[in-house]
Design a protein around this motif. Structure first.
Motif, PDB file in Angstrom:
ATOM      1  N   THR A 233     -22.041 -10.100  24.996  1.00 45.01           N
ATOM      2  CA  THR A 233     -21.796 -11.152  24.980  1.00 45.01           C
ATOM      3  C   THR A 233     -22.305 -11.741  24.135  1.00 45.01           C
ATOM      4  O   THR A 233     -23.106 -13.086  23.740  1.00 45.01           O
ATOM      5  CB  THR A 233     -21.636 -11.712  26.240  1.00 45.01           C
ATOM      6  N   ALA A 234     -24.542 -11.348  23.981  1.00 47.35           N
ATOM      7  CA  ALA A 234     -25.778 -11.653  23.687  1.00 47.35           C
ATOM      8  C   ALA A 234     -25.206 -11.059  22.190  1.00 47.35           C
ATOM      9  O   ALA A 234     -25.642 -12.315  21.387  1.00 47.35           O
ATOM     10  CB  ALA A 234     -26.289 -10.782  24.466  1.00 47.35           C
ATOM     11  N   THR A 235     -24.821  -9.992  21.821  1.00 48.02           N
ATOM     12  CA  THR A 235     -24.463  -9.635  19.759  1.00 48.02           C
ATOM     13  C   THR A 235     -23.219  -9.657  20.053  1.00 48.02           C
ATOM     14  O   THR A 235     -23.387  -9.470  18.455  1.00 48.02           O
ATOM     15  CB  THR A 235     -25.501  -7.563  20.803  1.00 48.02           C
ATOM     16  N   GLY A 236     -22.314  -9.311  20.360  1.00 46.51           N
ATOM     17  CA  GLY A 236     -20.884  -9.318  20.122  1.00 46.51           C
ATOM     18  C   GLY A 236     -20.250  -8.033  19.492  1.00 46.51           C
ATOM     19  O   GLY A 236     -19.503  -8.221  18.779  1.00 46.51           O
ATOM     20  N   LYS A 237     -21.134  -7.209  20.143  1.00 46.58           N
ATOM     21  CA  LYS A 237     -20.995  -5.712  19.416  1.00 46.58           C
ATOM     22  C   LYS A 237     -20.673  -4.697  20.656  1.00 46.58           C
ATOM     23  O   LYS A 237     -20.568  -5.035  22.376  1.00 46.58           O
ATOM     24  CB  LYS A 237     -22.552  -4.640  19.181  1.00 46.58           C
ATOM     25  N   VAL A 238     -19.312  -4.109  20.335  1.00 44.53           N
ATOM     26  CA  VAL A 238     -19.508  -2.947  21.815  1.00 44.53           C
ATOM     27  C   VAL A 238     -20.628  -1.511  21.510  1.00 44.53           C
ATOM     28  O   VAL A 238     -20.610  -1.264  21.335  1.00 44.53           O
ATOM     29  CB  VAL A 238     -18.145  -1.833  20.591  1.00 44.53           C
ATOM     30  N   VAL A 239     -19.930  -1.566  22.653  1.00 42.67           N
ATOM     31  CA  VAL A 239     -21.104  -0.886  23.809  1.00 42.67           C
ATOM     32  C   VAL A 239     -20.391  -0.427  24.944  1.00 42.67           C
ATOM     33  O   VAL A 239     -21.416   1.206  24.794  1.00 42.67           O
ATOM     34  CB  VAL A 239     -22.659  -1.875  24.497  1.00 42.67           C
ATOM     35  N   ALA A 240     -19.373  -0.259  24.661  1.00 38.80           N
ATOM     36  CA  ALA A 240     -18.333   1.129  25.408  1.00 38.80           C
ATOM     37  C   ALA A 240     -17.161   0.702  25.282  1.00 38.80           C
ATOM     38  O   ALA A 240     -16.271   0.121  25.076  1.00 38.80           O
ATOM     39  CB  ALA A 240     -18.795   1.218  27.136  1.00 38.80           C
ATOM     40  N   VAL A 241     -15.937   1.928  25.901  1.00 38.11           N
ATOM     41  CA  VAL A 241     -15.033   2.190  25.986  1.00 38.11           C
ATOM     42  C   VAL A 241     -14.093   2.119  27.267  1.00 38.11           C
ATOM     43  O   VAL A 241     -14.668   2.719  28.149  1.00 38.11           O
ATOM     44  CB  VAL A 241     -14.046   2.957  24.774  1.00 38.11           C
ATOM     45  N   ASN A 242     -13.907   0.454  27.545  1.00 39.31           N
ATOM     46  CA  ASN A 242     -12.823   0.705  29.408  1.00 39.31           C
ATOM     47  C   ASN A 242     -11.774   1.900  29.612  1.00 39.31           C
ATOM     48  O   ASN A 242     -11.448   2.605  28.307  1.00 39.31           O
ATOM     49  CB  ASN A 242     -11.941  -0.334  29.312  1.00 39.31           C
ATOM     50  N   ASN A 243     -11.927   2.564  30.395  1.00 39.67           N
ATOM     51  CA  ASN A 243     -11.381   3.495  30.791  1.00 39.67           C
ATOM     52  C   ASN A 243     -11.036   4.429  32.654  1.00 39.67           C
ATOM     53  O   ASN A 243      -9.420   4.902  32.793  1.00 39.67           O
ATOM     54  CB  ASN A 243     -12.272   5.285  30.446  1.00 39.67           C
ATOM     55  N   THR A 244     -11.648   3.686  33.436  1.00 34.29           N
ATOM     56  CA  THR A 244     -10.687   4.157  34.454  1.00 34.29           C
ATOM     57  C   THR A 244     -11.613   3.229  36.106  1.00 34.29           C
ATOM     58  O   THR A 244     -12.551   2.252  35.223  1.00 34.29           O
ATOM     59  CB  THR A 244     -11.161   5.860  35.233  1.00 34.29           C
ATOM     60  N   GLY A 245     -11.185   3.473  36.903  1.00 34.65           N
ATOM     61  CA  GLY A 245     -12.122   2.838  37.973  1.00 34.65           C
ATOM     62  C   GLY A 245     -11.026   3.624  39.375  1.00 34.65           C
ATOM     63  O   GLY A 245     -10.160   4.567  39.433  1.00 34.65           O
ATOM     64  N   ASN A 246     -11.865   3.598  40.136  1.00 29.66           N
ATOM     65  CA  ASN A 246     -11.353   4.618  41.751  1.00 29.66           C
ATOM     66  C   ASN A 246     -10.571   3.002  42.490  1.00 29.66           C
ATOM     67  O   ASN A 246     -11.140   2.448  43.173  1.00 29.66           O
ATOM     68  CB  ASN A 246     -13.220   4.791  42.417  1.00 29.66           C
ATOM     69  N   GLU A 247      -9.665   3.950  42.578  1.00 26.01           N
ATOM     70  CA  GLU A 247      -7.987   3.248  43.356  1.00 26.01           C
ATOM     71  C   GLU A 247      -7.947   2.828  45.055  1.00 26.01           C
ATOM     72  O   GLU A 247      -8.092   1.527  45.061  1.00 26.01           O
ATOM     73  CB  GLU A 247      -7.266   2.894  43.070  1.00 26.01           C
ATOM     74  N   ASP A 248      -7.809   4.081  44.921  1.00 27.48           N
ATOM     75  CA  ASP A 248      -7.846   4.441  47.162  1.00 27.48           C
ATOM     76  C   ASP A 248      -9.352   4.926  47.501  1.00 27.48           C
ATOM     77  O   ASP A 248      -9.449   4.393  48.706  1.00 27.48           O
ATOM     78  CB  ASP A 248      -6.532   5.067  47.234  1.00 27.48           C
ATOM     79  N   GLY A 249     -10.562   4.843  46.713  1.00 27.95           N
ATOM     80  CA  GLY A 249     -11.345   5.347  47.838  1.00 27.95           C
ATOM     81  C   GLY A 249     -11.530   6.771  47.963  1.00 27.95           C
ATOM     82  O   GLY A 249     -12.141   7.325  48.684  1.00 27.95           O
ATOM     83  N   GLY A 250     -10.191   7.664  46.946  1.00 24.28           N
ATOM     84  CA  GLY A 250     -10.650   9.115  47.596  1.00 24.28           C
ATOM     85  C   GLY A 250     -11.914   9.497  46.319  1.00 24.28           C
ATOM     86  O   GLY A 250     -12.276   9.000  45.758  1.00 24.28           O
ATOM     87  N   ARG A 251     -11.744  10.983  46.625  1.00 24.34           N
ATOM     88  CA  ARG A 251     -13.395  11.580  46.138  1.00 24.34           C
ATOM     89  C   ARG A 251     -12.912  12.627  44.690  1.00 24.34           C
ATOM     90  O   ARG A 251     -12.231  13.883  45.564  1.00 24.34           O
ATOM     91  CB  ARG A 251     -13.737  12.214  47.366  1.00 24.34           C
ATOM     92  N   CYS A 252     -12.835  12.264  43.487  1.00 23.19           N
ATOM     93  CA  CYS A 252     -13.417  12.715  42.394  1.00 23.19           C
ATOM     94  C   CYS A 252     -12.129  12.877  42.324  1.00 23.19           C
ATOM     95  O   CYS A 252     -10.989  13.851  41.711  1.00 23.19           O
ATOM     96  CB  CYS A 252     -14.257  14.287  42.531  1.00 23.19           C
ATOM     97  N   THR A 253     -11.187  12.295  42.521  1.00 23.45           N
ATOM     98  CA  THR A 253      -9.190  12.199  42.145  1.00 23.45           C
ATOM     99  C   THR A 253      -9.159  11.932  41.371  1.00 23.45           C
ATOM    100  O   THR A 253      -9.394  10.891  40.944  1.00 23.45           O
ATOM    101  CB  THR A 253      -8.541  12.602  43.749  1.00 23.45           C
ATOM    102  N   VAL A 254      -7.811  12.573  40.885  1.00 22.95           N
ATOM    103  CA  VAL A 254      -7.140  11.505  39.875  1.00 22.95           C
ATOM    104  C   VAL A 254      -7.190  10.147  40.089  1.00 22.95           C
ATOM    105  O   VAL A 254      -6.545   9.537  40.915  1.00 22.95           O
ATOM    106  CB  VAL A 254      -5.864  12.053  39.063  1.00 22.95           C
ATOM    107  N   ASN A 255      -7.300   8.606  39.136  1.00 23.33           N
ATOM    108  CA  ASN A 255      -7.370   7.376  40.003  1.00 23.33           C
ATOM    109  C   ASN A 255      -8.929   6.576  40.489  1.00 23.33           C
ATOM    110  O   ASN A 255      -8.696   6.151  40.928  1.00 23.33           O
ATOM    111  CB  ASN A 255      -5.553   7.547  39.996  1.00 23.33           C
TER     112      ASN A 255
END
Length: 303
Positions: A233-255
């Motif tokens: 928000t300070a520069t208006g530049k793209v620094v990354a691309v959103n891609n995932t998150g831990n939904e259920d507390g699982g360990r290293c699994t899909v989603n």
């Protein structure tokens, strides 16, 4: 890669967060499509510290202009530091948003024909045009989770026709504590938070990503936000691309991606979301926005 869009839509309706976009709803993802999710890369950096900045920078107005809606994901028209007005424009989204399906671990796709369409949004989030790809310039879910489409129109043509400029891609590594916004063209929704830190490795199912950005909890992104630009928000530049998150507390699994530090220690952060850094992309493109994976300084995986 998050939950399927159908689940995300139900959650939004219940919460009153908004309706589905006019673009065709897609099979995939809360951060990613419905198939197995993909993790992004992270470099060896501290995974816990969140340094604060000494002074508050002037905030850059962040809206929807230059973002796009895909059939199942979000994205943005991006411009590299060395791009010219006459260059064919590029659209940035996730590797797992590729229309032909998730790239396999170790797979890198370059110069693949594509006629995929994107709904270009203005500052208010209204669709003003349909842009079309000429090809997939680059796509992978190895080390990072990124697809770059080359469009049939140049930056100058898009700006002249619709008054919309591409979002500039930062070529510097992002910094912990930076105020950011994650702008979803699919949901027409903007998330506001900060960079909490970085995951040395982020593992999800069969995929591993390096030096991934970890958000503070306020960026509770959902399915369909995959591919959204993460904007400083300070520069208006793209620094990354959103891609995932831990939904259920699982360990290293899909989603349910997990963080792995340089010593192999695994950390699970339920409810926390992630993005893949993009600062390394500019070094892999030359004059005319042409991909050159052999260019000096280019560290993107090769086929």
């Amino acid at each position: 890669m998050r939950k399927p869009l159908v689940t995300a839509l139900l959650a939004l309706v219940i919460a009153g967060a908004g309706a589905a976009p006019t673009a065709t709803a897609a099979p995939a993802a809360a951060h990613a499509p419905t198939a197995a999710s993909a993790p992004t890369t992270a470099s060896a950096r501290d995974t816990t510290t969140t340094p604060a900045r000494d002074t508050a920078p002037t905030l850059h107005a962040v809206d929807y202009a230059g973002t796009v809606a895909l059939s199942n994901c979000s994205g943005s028209v991006v411009r590299l530091p060395a791009s010219a007005d006459s260059d064919p424009a590029l659209v940035l989204t996730n590797g797992h948003c590729l229309e032909t399906g998730f790239p396999e671990p170790g797979e890198v796709i370059v110069d693949q024909a594509s006629s995929r369409s994107f709904t270009l949004l203005n500052s208010a989030g209204s669709g003003v045009a349909t842009l079309r790809a000429s090809k997939v310039a680059y796509s992978t879910m190895t080390d990072t989770d990124v697809t770059l489409y080359q469009l049939t129109r140049t930056y100058a043509q898009i700006r002249s026709s619709y008054g919309i400029s591409a979002l500039p891609l930062d070529d510097s590594h992002p910094v912990a504590g930076t105020a950011i916004k994650v702008v979803s063209g699919y949901w027409k929704r903007i998330y506001t938070c900060a960079i909490d830190g970085f995951a040395y490795r982020l593992k999800e199912g069969g995929w591993t990503w390096k030096d991934s950005v970890r958000y503070t909890s306020a960026c509770d992104t959902i399915g369909g936000t995959s591919g959204s630009p993460v904007i400083d928000t300070a520069t208006g530049k793209v620094v990354a691309v959103n891609n995932t998150g831990n939904e259920d507390g699982g360990r290293c699994t899909v989603n349910n991606p997990c963080e792995v530090d340089a010593n192999g220690t695994v950390t699970v952060r339920k409810g926390i979301n992630y993005a893949e850094e993009t600062y390394g992309i500019p070094a892999c493109f030359g004059a005319g926005n042409k991909l050159n994976l052999n260019a000096s300084g280019c560290t993107l995986p090769k086929p």
